[in-house]
Design a protein around this motif. Structure first.
Motif, PDB file in Angstrom:
ATOM      1  N   UNK A 139       0.498  -1.211  -0.039  1.00 12.60           N
ATOM      2  CA  UNK A 139       0.062  -0.139  -0.107  1.00 12.60           C
ATOM      3  C   UNK A 139       0.924   1.221  -0.097  1.00 12.60           C
ATOM      4  N   UNK A 140       1.662   1.095   0.924  1.00 11.23           N
ATOM      5  CA  UNK A 140       3.140   2.197   0.568  1.00 11.23           C
ATOM      6  C   UNK A 140       3.900   2.159  -0.251  1.00 11.23           C
ATOM      7  N   UNK A 141       4.126   1.868  -0.842  1.00 16.01           N
ATOM      8  CA  UNK A 141       4.645   1.714  -2.062  1.00 16.01           C
ATOM      9  C   UNK A 141       4.471   2.213  -3.447  1.00 16.01           C
ATOM     10  N   UNK A 142       2.858   2.173  -3.210  1.00 16.35           N
ATOM     11  CA  UNK A 142       2.084   2.036  -4.594  1.00 16.35           C
ATOM     12  C   UNK A 142       1.770   3.452  -4.263  1.00 16.35           C
ATOM     13  N   UNK A 143       1.184   3.934  -3.119  1.00 16.15           N
ATOM     14  CA  UNK A 143       0.972   5.521  -2.707  1.00 16.15           C
ATOM     15  C   UNK A 143       2.739   6.575  -3.467  1.00 16.15           C
ATOM     16  N   UNK A 144       3.640   6.075  -2.931  1.00 17.61           N
ATOM     17  CA  UNK A 144       4.834   6.773  -3.173  1.00 17.61           C
ATOM     18  C   UNK A 144       5.203   6.679  -4.299  1.00 17.61           C
ATOM     19  N   UNK A 145       5.554   5.437  -5.340  1.00 20.88           N
ATOM     20  CA  UNK A 145       5.421   5.335  -6.534  1.00 20.88           C
ATOM     21  C   UNK A 145       4.364   6.418  -7.315  1.00 20.88           C
ATOM     22  N   UNK A 146       3.471   6.660  -7.343  1.00 24.79           N
ATOM     23  CA  UNK A 146       2.074   6.338  -7.788  1.00 24.79           C
ATOM     24  C   UNK A 146       2.581   8.631  -7.695  1.00 24.79           C
TER      25      UNK A 146
END
Length: 284
Positions: free
Chosen positions: A221-228
């Motif tokens: 969840x955190x990785x997706x938010x940061x990459x987005x």
């Protein structure tokens, strides 16, 4: 027993006994016929039994004409425009086949994971107060190495070597970790592919005492938010095809199943098939 990374005519190949295969990871050249011939030469010389290639859509007809089959597809993988394909050539019938029970498990995992697919809003769960997620740096290497030692019995690259991990940090990789009271419980390595505007989530490691608690959920969840929030257009991961938990996690976070790489990766001494999950971030 570590794999070799080798540059041949502008292509980056990973090959070795760890997975007993050649893997075309990326390429800057487009003489596909010559590249296919060179990979086959290496595979025969080393007695590998699979060649896996990740290539743009423009190459698939050439690879198919040489006997390759498409195992997975990621639309818009290359700079949000051209699709990417994983194609395989099996050099032994044994490598190409799996026991019927394993196939049934893979099918079951896919069915349940796909049924769990949801929007990013529905999938969001606030991180519990006793947990923390942050980007990792060189000061975290001792903790990462300890976690790797507990999580991986064997690995195709020297991920227990601080110098190797430092090299990754300085060469287009990022590390993220989930902590409880400063103890690293879960880590993930991201491979940043600037020339493709894509990011691959690699190598989840979970403390053995926390297996089954689905802590990967918060890290994805955190990785997706940061990459987005950055300039990257596609986020993807290769996930063990018989793992209910991690496949469900990616599906819940809105990732799409692109296909299955059969008998592809050795994990904890077992040859595993891998599901390809992707998210086109501009459409997420």
């Amino acid at each position: 027993m570590f794999d070799t990374l080798e540059k041949i005519n502008g292509a980056t190949l990973q090959h070795g006994r760890a997975h007993n295969r050649v893997y075309l990871m990326d390429t800057e050249q487009y003489n596909w016929d010559l590249l296919i011939e060179n990979m086959k030469t290496i595979a025969h010389k080393k007695e590998y039994d699979k060649i896996l290639s990740r290539v743009p859509e423009e190459a698939i007809d050439v690879f198919k004409s040489k006997g390759y089959t498409v195992e997975a597809k990621i639309p818009k993988l290359y700079n949000g425009e051209q699709a990417g394909y994983f194609l395989a050539d099996y050099l032994s019938s044994e490598r190409a086949n799996s026991p019927s029970q394993v196939k049934k498990t893979i099918t079951s995992v896919k069915t349940i994971a796909l049924a769990a697919n949801s929007s990013s809003e529905d999938a969001f769960f606030a991180l519990p107060d006793h947990l923390e997620i942050r980007k990792l740096g060189e000061k975290d290497l001792p903790s990462i190495i300890r976690l790797h030692e507990m999580a991986f019995q064997s690995y195709p690259f020297p991920i227990h070597d601080p110098e190797y991990l430092k090299q990754l940090l300085h060469e287009n990789h990022e590390f993220y970790g989930l902590f409880e009271n400063d103890a690293l419980l879960v880590s993930a390595i991201l491979k940043i592919q600037e020339n493709e505007s894509s990011v691959e989530i690699m190598d989840f490691a979970t403390h053995p005492n926390y297996n089954g608690q689905n802590l990967n959920y918060y890290l994805v969840q955190e990785i997706k938010q940061r990459v987005s929030s950055n300039k990257y257009k596609t986020l993807y991961a290769l996930v063990r095809a018989t793992s209910y938990g991690l496949n469900i996690t990616f599906s819940k976070h809105g990732f799409i199943l692109g296909g299955t790489l059969m008998n592809n990766t050795v994990i904890r001494g077992n040859l595993e098939s891998m599901n390809v999950w992707y998210c086109n971030l501009s459409e997420a």
